[in-house]
Each structure stands twice: as structure tokens, then as C-alpha cells.
Write a protein that holds these residues in place. Structure first.
Motif, PDB file in Angstrom:
ATOM      1  N   LYS A   5      20.376  43.906  60.580  1.00  0.00           N
ATOM      2  CA  LYS A   5      19.273  43.462  61.450  1.00  0.00           C
ATOM      3  C   LYS A   5      18.856  44.559  62.437  1.00  0.00           C
ATOM      4  CE  LYS A   5      22.345  40.817  64.448  1.00  0.00           C
ATOM      5  NZ  LYS A   5      22.652  39.517  65.020  1.00  0.00           N
ATOM      6  N   PHE A   6      19.720  45.535  62.657  1.00  0.00           N
ATOM      7  CA  PHE A   6      19.363  46.651  63.551  1.00  0.00           C
ATOM      8  C   PHE A   6      18.814  47.841  62.757  1.00  0.00           C
ATOM      9  CE2 PHE A   6      23.129  44.714  65.611  1.00  0.00           C
ATOM     10  CZ  PHE A   6      22.542  44.298  66.794  1.00  0.00           C
ATOM     11  N   ILE A   7      19.297  47.950  61.506  1.00  0.00           N
ATOM     12  CA  ILE A   7      19.104  49.212  60.780  1.00  0.00           C
ATOM     13  C   ILE A   7      18.394  49.031  59.435  1.00  0.00           C
ATOM     14  CG2 ILE A   7      20.316  51.234  59.856  1.00  0.00           C
ATOM     15  CD1 ILE A   7      22.734  50.369  61.621  1.00  0.00           C
ATOM     16  N   GLY A   8      17.379  49.857  59.213  1.00  0.00           N
ATOM     17  CA  GLY A   8      16.743  49.930  57.895  1.00  0.00           C
ATOM     18  C   GLY A   8      17.221  51.198  57.231  1.00  0.00           C
ATOM     19  N   ARG A   9      17.142  51.271  55.914  1.00  0.00           N
ATOM     20  CA  ARG A   9      17.620  52.483  55.241  1.00  0.00           C
ATOM     21  C   ARG A   9      16.823  52.746  53.971  1.00  0.00           C
ATOM     22  NH1 ARG A   9      23.329  49.829  53.571  1.00  0.00           N
ATOM     23  NH2 ARG A   9      22.765  48.320  55.102  1.00  0.00           N
ATOM     24  N   VAL A  10      16.683  54.015  53.670  1.00  0.00           N
ATOM     25  CA  VAL A  10      16.040  54.414  52.408  1.00  0.00           C
ATOM     26  C   VAL A  10      16.841  55.587  51.854  1.00  0.00           C
ATOM     27  CG1 VAL A  10      13.934  55.223  51.279  1.00  0.00           C
ATOM     28  CG2 VAL A  10      13.753  53.711  53.250  1.00  0.00           C
ATOM     29  N   TYR A  11      17.153  55.499  50.551  1.00  0.00           N
ATOM     30  CA  TYR A  11      17.962  56.534  49.924  1.00  0.00           C
ATOM     31  C   TYR A  11      17.122  57.454  49.032  1.00  0.00           C
ATOM     32  CZ  TYR A  11      21.992  53.800  51.423  1.00  0.00           C
ATOM     33  OH  TYR A  11      22.913  53.147  52.176  1.00  0.00           O
ATOM     34  N   GLN A  12      17.811  58.423  48.445  1.00  0.00           N
ATOM     35  CA  GLN A  12      17.139  59.415  47.597  1.00  0.00           C
ATOM     36  C   GLN A  12      16.530  58.799  46.337  1.00  0.00           C
ATOM     37  OE1 GLN A  12      19.766  62.604  46.499  1.00  0.00           O
ATOM     38  NE2 GLN A  12      18.346  63.458  45.041  1.00  0.00           N
ATOM     39  N   ASN A  13      17.297  57.935  45.688  1.00  0.00           N
ATOM     40  CA  ASN A  13      16.829  57.336  44.434  1.00  0.00           C
ATOM     41  C   ASN A  13      15.821  56.216  44.728  1.00  0.00           C
ATOM     42  OD1 ASN A  13      16.486  56.070  42.009  1.00  0.00           O
ATOM     43  ND2 ASN A  13      18.666  55.827  41.571  1.00  0.00           N
ATOM     44  N   PRO A  14      14.576  56.343  44.240  1.00  0.00           N
ATOM     45  CA  PRO A  14      13.572  55.309  44.530  1.00  0.00           C
ATOM     46  C   PRO A  14      13.986  53.917  44.059  1.00  0.00           C
ATOM     47  CG  PRO A  14      12.542  57.237  43.538  1.00  0.00           C
ATOM     48  CD  PRO A  14      14.024  57.439  43.430  1.00  0.00           C
ATOM     49  N   ASN A  15      14.846  53.863  43.021  1.00  0.00           N
ATOM     50  CA  ASN A  15      15.270  52.549  42.512  1.00  0.00           C
ATOM     51  C   ASN A  15      16.298  51.876  43.413  1.00  0.00           C
ATOM     52  OD1 ASN A  15      13.759  52.185  40.129  1.00  0.00           O
ATOM     53  ND2 ASN A  15      15.009  53.762  39.140  1.00  0.00           N
ATOM     54  N   SER A  16      16.924  52.650  44.295  1.00  0.00           N
ATOM     55  CA  SER A  16      18.007  52.059  45.087  1.00  0.00           C
ATOM     56  C   SER A  16      17.510  51.244  46.276  1.00  0.00           C
ATOM     57  CB  SER A  16      18.978  53.145  45.565  1.00  0.00           C
ATOM     58  OG  SER A  16      18.285  54.018  46.432  1.00  0.00           O
ATOM     59  N   GLY A  17      16.246  51.433  46.640  1.00  0.00           N
ATOM     60  CA  GLY A  17      15.728  50.713  47.817  1.00  0.00           C
ATOM     61  C   GLY A  17      14.897  49.499  47.500  1.00  0.00           C
ATOM     62  N   VAL A  18      14.590  49.301  46.207  1.00  0.00           N
ATOM     63  CA  VAL A  18      13.763  48.146  45.831  1.00  0.00           C
ATOM     64  C   VAL A  18      14.508  47.302  44.798  1.00  0.00           C
ATOM     65  CG1 VAL A  18      11.598  49.386  46.248  1.00  0.00           C
ATOM     66  CG2 VAL A  18      12.597  49.422  43.965  1.00  0.00           C
TER      67      VAL A  18
END
Lengths: 235, 339
Positions: A80-93
């Protein structure tokens, strides 16, 4: 806002392969900062982000958000405090879900119940702001999008619930230069327009020198540079 | 024959629906269903014999399956045991539990359920023609126990289609409820878990909770299927769940082949259609297989081989020019068989 004090992380402790990933790191991130983190492979960048995310618990030291100690807090509780996005586009969706369902899932933090939520106006607005027409394809499965589109959607999903901190782990590394630039502009806007604090890992020195108001360089598990300046020396 | 194929196939389809949930929607392979299928049947028949109304017995059977799923889920998430091994452990435990529940290796479904002790063939058969001799004597009638008889089975085993109607109604109800559930926020989270396990944590949802919940629902369906299967076939057996996972997978794959282009209600119809088709192929193989030297005991081997072939074919089809290669191969086989 985020405070790391004497954080030490040791992998395979007590074995032949023992490795000190973070060696008593101390770092304080202020609200609204855009911190660019650089360093060679194995320097401890990703480990530091994982500590903040609650995916790795430090062996010693204190990790705080505001004035609350977060040592041992599970990653889904920190979400709830933190959003994140990784290198692999498939890992965030979620590839099997539609864009609309991805946004619905991302717009609420915490356990879900037997209700039927709708996609928020803010989510559609964020999507429209990307300027790539995703708001007109809400029923398209996320798995059918290109890498750049997926990463853009992942960025929107990571901030749709208005987290206070956004962690980016080489989020442009697998994109072509054009998509990469678009995503970086979006990253900058997220920091300025929505006031979300950003910690970004990158290997790209051009990006590291162009974006962010603070640069942190890690070497062998320690902070070797921590400054606000225009140019960062190559690692 | 066709009606019984449809009936058994649809009941097995409910089990395959559970397999579909774990293997496809959750992407969490689970072998508990061999145990939970038999557990559902054992609990249902045993509770029926203790005088509990049949509807509650079915509910208890399904709950037994759900409990098995819960056990697998907790072992997998809390003890960090691989889901396959957790399923095998639970399945093994259930074998002994089923022997205890049934107090033996099998148990027949009674035709009469009563709170009183069953004493004779008349009790079991529900009376004889001799009872009619006393029918006009009113109060003089010797106790026919009609007052204590309760409906002991939801199936009448007549080929009048009433069983099939009931089974189809139950199945449609399950698909409807499951379809609505998968649209809800929690259902969407379960689908998301299967799509990208690690990302669900980023959105504040515990992946352990979703894994356990998914396994509970899947095994509830398998338990329900086992319960209906026992009532339909007239007995519960400790071996009745053996290789159910293979049957479920074969049914699922058949359904997916048939409905490859149609995806209604998250593909929930595929396991049901596959279950019917599987039963049809099985019946044909048993009936005509002897002509090519097949025995009824070869069916498990054929089912497993079918799964391997489907996996192999889909692997080739996903490769570059795979579909062309497959077509070429089929044409070659066809021309060879002619010559």
C-alpha cells in the motif's frame, strides 16, 4: 520518508558460498525525491530494493517508513506504500487478464472480496495520458500488448493506487530506445505531477545522468557515492 | 448407453473442472484430487448410512474435498512443500482416512435410509409384493417402515433421462456460480495469481491466501464429483479416485481441443464437454477395443498415452512451422495407412 540504517544482508550465511550483499548501508530518502541508483552487477542495488519491498529481510539494521519500523513486514503488506516495476515487461502485468481487469486489480491494495469493482476514472485518465491509445483497448488482454505497451501499463498500474514510493528496477532495460525514452518521460512526470518518490536502478549512464535529483552509487554492497549533481562517473 | 455416457461423463466433467481450476486457472499442479474424489464418495455414502438426508451427505462429501484442498494448500504454503508433493502426501493420508470412514475398502449406497437398524432384504429393497397383501387392512398392516424411509439417493438409475436432467442442472449451476465467482474481485485475483504469481503480492494480495483458496475450491468440486459418482454408481470404493488426475487432464485436454476457438465463461465448459467425450471414447474403446487386442485394463495406459501425445503435438504446434510439420506428418500417416 524511507530510512535504512546499518542494513546488512548476507546470503548463504555460514556456508562456503557466504556473500555479503549489503554491508551496513545507511540511506535516507526524502518525500518527492527521484533517486537514481547505479552500480556494477552484484553491487547490491536489487537487494536494497528488495529489502525496501519486504522481499528480503535484513540480517541486521533497521528499515523504517516514516517513523514505523518495517523489518519483517511482508511484501504484500508494504504494497500500500510502494509501487514497483521490473525489467521484464511481463512481470508487472497479468497477461491473461484484460487491460481493464489489470487496472481494477491494481487500483485497490489489500485482500479482495466478493464484490464487483469497476475501473477507476483516474486509471483511465492515466492510461489516456500515455498517449498510446490503450484507453480505447480496455478489453484487450495485456498479453497481446507489445513490450513497451506492457511496461507503460505496468507503470500506470504501479501508481494507480497513489503509492508514496515507486521502485523501478531497470524498467527500461528491455525496451527499444524510443519506448525507453517515452517510459522515462512518464517516470519523470509521475515524480513531478503526482509527487511520488522514485528510486530507480539503471545501468544506462545516459538515463542516470539525465533523470533524477539524487544519485547513489553502490559498490560491493556499500554506498560509494551519494550526491546531487549533473554528472555521474561511469562505473 | 448414450444416456449413461452423458451422465457419467458430466459427473467426471465436474471433477475435470476442479483439475482445470488448479492446472489452468491457478497454474498450480495438484494431485490431491485422486484422494479428494474418493473422500467425497466415502463421506457421502457413510453419512447416508448414518441416516443423514442425501442432500446434506452430498454437501458433506464436497466439504471433505474442500478440507483435503485446504490441507494441501497449507502444506504447500506454510511448509514450502512443492504443490505436487503436498498433493501426494494428502492423497496418501486420505487413503487411510477413507478406510476408516467406510470401515472397509468399500461401502454400498443403501436403497433405504433409516434411523433404525436395517434387518432384512425387504428393508434394503424397500418392500416386496407381499406387502400389498396387507395393504387393505389399514391399522392391521404389519410395519412396512414406510414412515421411516427417506429418499436415499438423488438418482433413480432409470434410463428415463431424469438422472441426466438432474446432473446437467447441477453442472450448469456449478458453472454459473463459478463463472460469477471468477468475475468478482477475489475471483479476478485468483485468475491474476495464475497469470503472474509474483505480481499479485505487489498489489497487496497474499499469494498464499489465493493458492489455498484456489485449492479449496478446486478440491470441493472434485469432492462433489466423487460424491455424485458414488451415488450414481451405487457404492464408494477406496480405489475409486485412482488415476483421477490423469482422467481429469485427459478430459480437460479433449475439451480444450474441441472448444479451442470458443471461450465462454473463462473456458469452464471445456472440462465438462471433455468429460463427456472422454467417457464416450472410453466406452467405445472398451466395447470395440478387443478387435485390436485391447483389454479393459489397458485404458489407464491409453489415457496417459493420450495426454503425452496431446502435450507433444501442442509443443510441436507452437514451434516455428510446427503446424505445417504436423499437417505433413498426418498426411504421411494417412497415406501410409491406405497403402
Amino acid at each position: 520518508m524511507v530510512k535504512l540504517k546499518d542494513i546488512k544482508v548476507v546470503f548463504n550465511k555460514g556456508t562456503e558460498n557466504e556473500k555479503v550483499a549489503l554491508d551496513k548501508i545507511s540511506l535516507t530518502i526524502k518525500e518527492g525525491d527521484f533517486v537514481t541508483i547505479i552500480g556494477s552487477n552484484g553491487a547490491g542495488k536489487s537487494t536494497m530494493l528488495k529489502v525496501i519491498l519486504g522481499e528480503i529481510f535484513p540480517n541486521s539494521g533497521i528499515y523504517m517508513i516514516d517513523d514505523s519500523v518495517m523489518n519483517g513486514t511482508n511484501s504484500y503488506k508494504l504494497a500500500k506504500f510502494i509501487g514497483r516495476v521490473y525489467q521484464n515487461p511481463n512481470s508487472g502485468v497479468f497477461p491473461n487478464l484484460s487491460i481493464k481487469e489489470n487496472l481494477i486489480l491494481a487500483s485497490k491494495k489489500g485482500m479482495r472480496y466478493l464484490g464487483f469493482s469497476k475501473v477507476s476514472d483516474f486509471g483511465v485518465e492515466l492510461l489516456a495520458n500515455l498517449g498510446i491509445g490503450l484507453e480505447k483497448r480496455l478489453n484487450t488482454k495485456a498479453g497481446h500488448l507489445s513490450g513497451g505497451q506492457k511496461q507503460s501499463l505496468a507503470m500506470v498500474m504501479s501508481i494507480i493506487s497513489r503509492p508514496r514510493l515507486l521502485l523501478l528496477d531497470e524498467h527500461t532495460a528491455s525496451l527499444d530506445p524510443q519506448s525507453s525514452e517515452k517510459i522515462m518521460e512518464l517516470t519523470k512526470r509521475i515524480n513531478i505531477e503526482y509527487g511520488i518518490t522514485i528510486m530507480m536502478i539503471t545501468h544506462n549512464m545516459e538515463i542516470a545522468s539525465k533523470y533524477g535529483n539524487r544519485f547513489v552509487k553502490l559498490s560491493e554492497g556499500r554506498i560509494s557515492e551519494d550526491s546531487i549533481r549533473d554528472h555521474v562517473s561511469a562505473s | 448407453m448414450i444416456i449413461s455416457i452423458l451422465e457419467i461423463g458430466t459427473i467426471l466433467g465436474i471433477m475435470a473442472l476442479g483439475v482445470y481450476l488448479t492446472f489452468r486457472i491457478l497454474d498450480l499442479p495438484d494431485l490431491t484430487c485422486d484422494g479428494s474424489f474418493a473422500l467425497g464418495g466415502a463421506i457421502t455414502v457413510a453419512s447416508l448410512l448414518s441416516g443423514i438426508p442425501v442432500v446434506y451427505c452430498i454437501f458433506l462429501g464436497a466439504m471433505g474435498g474442500a478440507l483435503a484442498g485446504l490441507a494441501t494448500g497449507l502444506i504447500h504454503t506454510r511448509l514450502k512443500v512443492n504443490s505436487l508433493l503436498a498433493g501426494i502426501l494428502v492423497m496418501t493420508m486420505i487413503y487411510s482416512i477413507n478406510l476408516r470412514i467406510m470401515n472397509g475398502p468399500n461401502l454400498p449406497v443403501p436403497r433405504v435410509s433409516s434411523n433404525e437398524e436395517i434387518q432384512s432384504f425387504e428393508d434394503l429393497s424397500g418392500g416386496t409384493k407381499l406387502d400389498d397383501l396387507f395393504s387393505d387392512f389399514g391399522e392391521m398392516k404389519v410395519s412396512t417402515k414406510s414412515d421411516i424411509k427417506v429418499q436415499s439417493n438423488i438418482f433413480n438409475n432409470e434410463k428415463d433421462g431424469s438422472d441426466l436432467t438432474l446432473i446437467i442442472l447441477i453442472t450448469c449451476g456449478i458453472i454459473l456460480v463459478l463463472g460469477i465467482f471468477l468475475r468478482t474481485d477475489i475471483g479476478m485475483a485468483i485468475r491474476a495469481f495464475g497469470s503472474n504469481k509474483n505480481a499479485v503480492q505487489s498489489f497487496g494480495i497474499s499469494k498464499n491466501v489465493l493458492a489455498v483458496l484456489g485449492l479449496v475450491i478446486a478440491n470441493l468440486l472434485v469432492g462433489l464429483s466423487g460424491s455424485l459418482f458414488a451415488l450414481y454408481s451405487g457404492f464408494a470404493d477406496v480405489q475409486m479416485g485412482q488415476s483421477m488426475i490423469v482422467t481429469g487432464l485427459a478430459a480437460l485436454m479433449l475439451g480444450e481441443i474441441i472448444l479451442s476457438k470458443i471461450n465462454i465463461i473463462y473456458g469452464l465448459f471445456a472440462p465438462i464437454i471433455g468429460g463427456i467425450l472422454y467417457q464416450l471414447l472410453l466406452s467405445l474403446a472398451i466395447k470395440y477395443g478387443y478387435r485390436i487386442g485391447l483389454l479393459a485394463s489397458d485404458m489407464k495406459l491409453l489415457t496417459a498415452l493420450f495426454i503425452i501425445i496431446v502435450i507433444g503435438v501442442s509443443l510441436v504446434a507452437t514451434q516455428k512451422d510446427g503446424k505445417k510439420k504436423l499437417k505433413k506428418g498426418v498426411k504421411k500417416l494417412w497415406s501410409n495407412s491406405k497403402t
